[in-house]
Design a protein around this motif. Structure first.
Motif, short mmCIF file in Angstrom:
data_model
loop_
_atom_site.label_atom_id
_atom_site.label_comp_id
_atom_site.label_asym_id
_atom_site.label_seq_id
_atom_site.Cartn_x
_atom_site.Cartn_y
_atom_site.Cartn_z
N CYS A 1 59.92 -58.25 14.80
CA CYS A 1 58.53 -58.40 15.24
C CYS A 1 57.77 -59.46 14.43
O CYS A 1 57.69 -59.37 13.21
CB CYS A 1 57.81 -57.07 15.13
SG CYS A 1 56.10 -57.14 15.71
N LEU B 1 54.74 -59.77 14.14
CA LEU B 1 53.50 -59.24 13.57
C LEU B 1 53.72 -58.48 12.27
O LEU B 1 52.76 -58.01 11.67
CB LEU B 1 52.80 -58.35 14.60
CG LEU B 1 52.52 -58.99 15.96
CD1 LEU B 1 51.72 -58.04 16.83
CD2 LEU B 1 51.81 -60.32 15.79
N TYR B 2 54.96 -58.38 11.84
CA TYR B 2 55.25 -57.63 10.60
C TYR B 2 54.43 -58.16 9.44
O TYR B 2 53.92 -57.41 8.60
CB TYR B 2 56.74 -57.71 10.28
CG TYR B 2 57.17 -56.76 9.19
CD1 TYR B 2 57.51 -55.44 9.51
CD2 TYR B 2 57.24 -57.17 7.87
CE1 TYR B 2 57.90 -54.55 8.51
CE2 TYR B 2 57.64 -56.28 6.87
CZ TYR B 2 57.97 -54.98 7.20
OH TYR B 2 58.34 -54.11 6.21
N CYS C 1 48.68 -55.12 12.13
CA CYS C 1 49.51 -55.57 13.23
C CYS C 1 49.14 -54.91 14.56
O CYS C 1 49.37 -55.47 15.62
CB CYS C 1 50.99 -55.31 12.92
SG CYS C 1 51.41 -53.55 12.84
N ASN D 1 52.60 -49.10 15.65
CA ASN D 1 52.76 -47.71 15.20
C ASN D 1 53.69 -47.68 13.98
O ASN D 1 54.86 -47.35 14.09
CB ASN D 1 53.33 -46.88 16.35
CG ASN D 1 53.49 -45.43 15.97
OD1 ASN D 1 52.82 -44.93 15.08
ND2 ASN D 1 54.41 -44.75 16.64
N LYS E 1 57.18 -51.18 4.84
CA LYS E 1 56.59 -50.85 6.14
C LYS E 1 57.70 -50.45 7.10
O LYS E 1 58.66 -51.20 7.30
CB LYS E 1 55.84 -52.08 6.67
CG LYS E 1 55.12 -51.90 7.98
CD LYS E 1 54.38 -53.20 8.28
CE LYS E 1 53.80 -53.22 9.67
NZ LYS E 1 53.14 -54.51 9.93
N CYS F 1 58.78 -49.62 10.84
CA CYS F 1 58.40 -49.83 12.24
C CYS F 1 59.32 -49.09 13.21
O CYS F 1 59.28 -49.36 14.42
CB CYS F 1 58.45 -51.32 12.56
SG CYS F 1 57.45 -52.36 11.50
N CYS G 1 57.85 -47.78 16.45
CA CYS G 1 56.97 -48.67 17.20
C CYS G 1 57.71 -49.37 18.34
O CYS G 1 58.74 -50.01 18.13
CB CYS G 1 56.36 -49.72 16.28
SG CYS G 1 55.18 -50.79 17.14
N LEU H 1 55.84 -51.45 20.44
CA LEU H 1 54.91 -52.50 20.89
C LEU H 1 55.62 -53.82 21.21
O LEU H 1 55.41 -54.37 22.29
CB LEU H 1 53.82 -52.71 19.83
CG LEU H 1 52.61 -53.53 20.25
CD1 LEU H 1 51.39 -53.11 19.46
CD2 LEU H 1 52.84 -55.01 20.10
N PRO H 2 56.48 -54.37 20.33
CA PRO H 2 57.09 -55.65 20.67
C PRO H 2 58.10 -55.57 21.80
O PRO H 2 58.49 -56.60 22.36
CB PRO H 2 57.76 -56.09 19.36
CG PRO H 2 57.95 -54.85 18.59
CD PRO H 2 56.85 -53.91 18.99
S1 SF4 Z 1 54.45 -51.57 13.63
FE1 SF4 Z 1 55.09 -52.48 15.59
S2 SF4 Z 1 53.66 -54.20 15.95
FE2 SF4 Z 1 53.51 -53.62 13.77
S3 SF4 Z 1 54.94 -54.99 12.74
FE3 SF4 Z 1 56.04 -53.08 13.19
S4 SF4 Z 1 57.06 -53.46 15.16
FE4 SF4 Z 1 55.45 -55.04 14.92
#
Ligand code: SF4
Length: 105
Positions: free
Chosen positions: A44, A46-47, A53, A56, A65, A67, A70, A72-73
């Motif tokens: 992603c 947006l990381y 970002c 989720n 972090k 992900c 998530c 979203l991507p």
């Molecule tokens: S939480 Fe989702 S949108 Fe944010 S960086 Fe991780 S994969 Fe990308």
């Protein structure tokens, strides 16, 4: 093919979606059978936005972090959201370089 007046410019375009079912890790997240799964933003972009970002995420005890929950991507309709955040990525990189330069002075 005609598009509706309200459809974004990228809707239905090949550059905004592809699904690589030959990938050894497909699907890298669990989704309902038959649901579109976009591989375009694997890793992603947006990381680097950290907590901003919009996805989720959680942060593990070691500060990484996570992900893994998530989607979203991978959603077909997320192309517009992700590309709209590129300006925020550019700004984040600019601020990072500015802080680095100030720390070196
Ligand atoms: S939480 Fe989702 S949108 Fe944010 S960086 Fe991780 S994969 Fe990308």
């Amino acid at each position: 093919m005609c598009s509706t007046p309200d459809a974004p410019y990228w809707a239905g375009k090949g550059f905004s979606y592809f699904c690589n079912k030959d990938c050894e890790y497909f699907p890298c997240h669990t989704v309902p059978e038959g649901e579109p799964f976009n591989c375009l933003f694997c890793y992603c972009p947006l990381y680097a936005l950290g907590r901003n970002c919009g996805g989720n995420f959680t942060y593990l005890d070691n500060g990484i972090k996570d992900c893994s929950r998530c989607l979203l991507p991978h959603k077909k309709e997320s192309y517009g959201y992700i590309t709209e955040r590129f300006q925020a990525l550019t700004e984040a990189m600019r601020l990072l370089e500015q802080h680095r330069d100030e720390a070196q002075d």
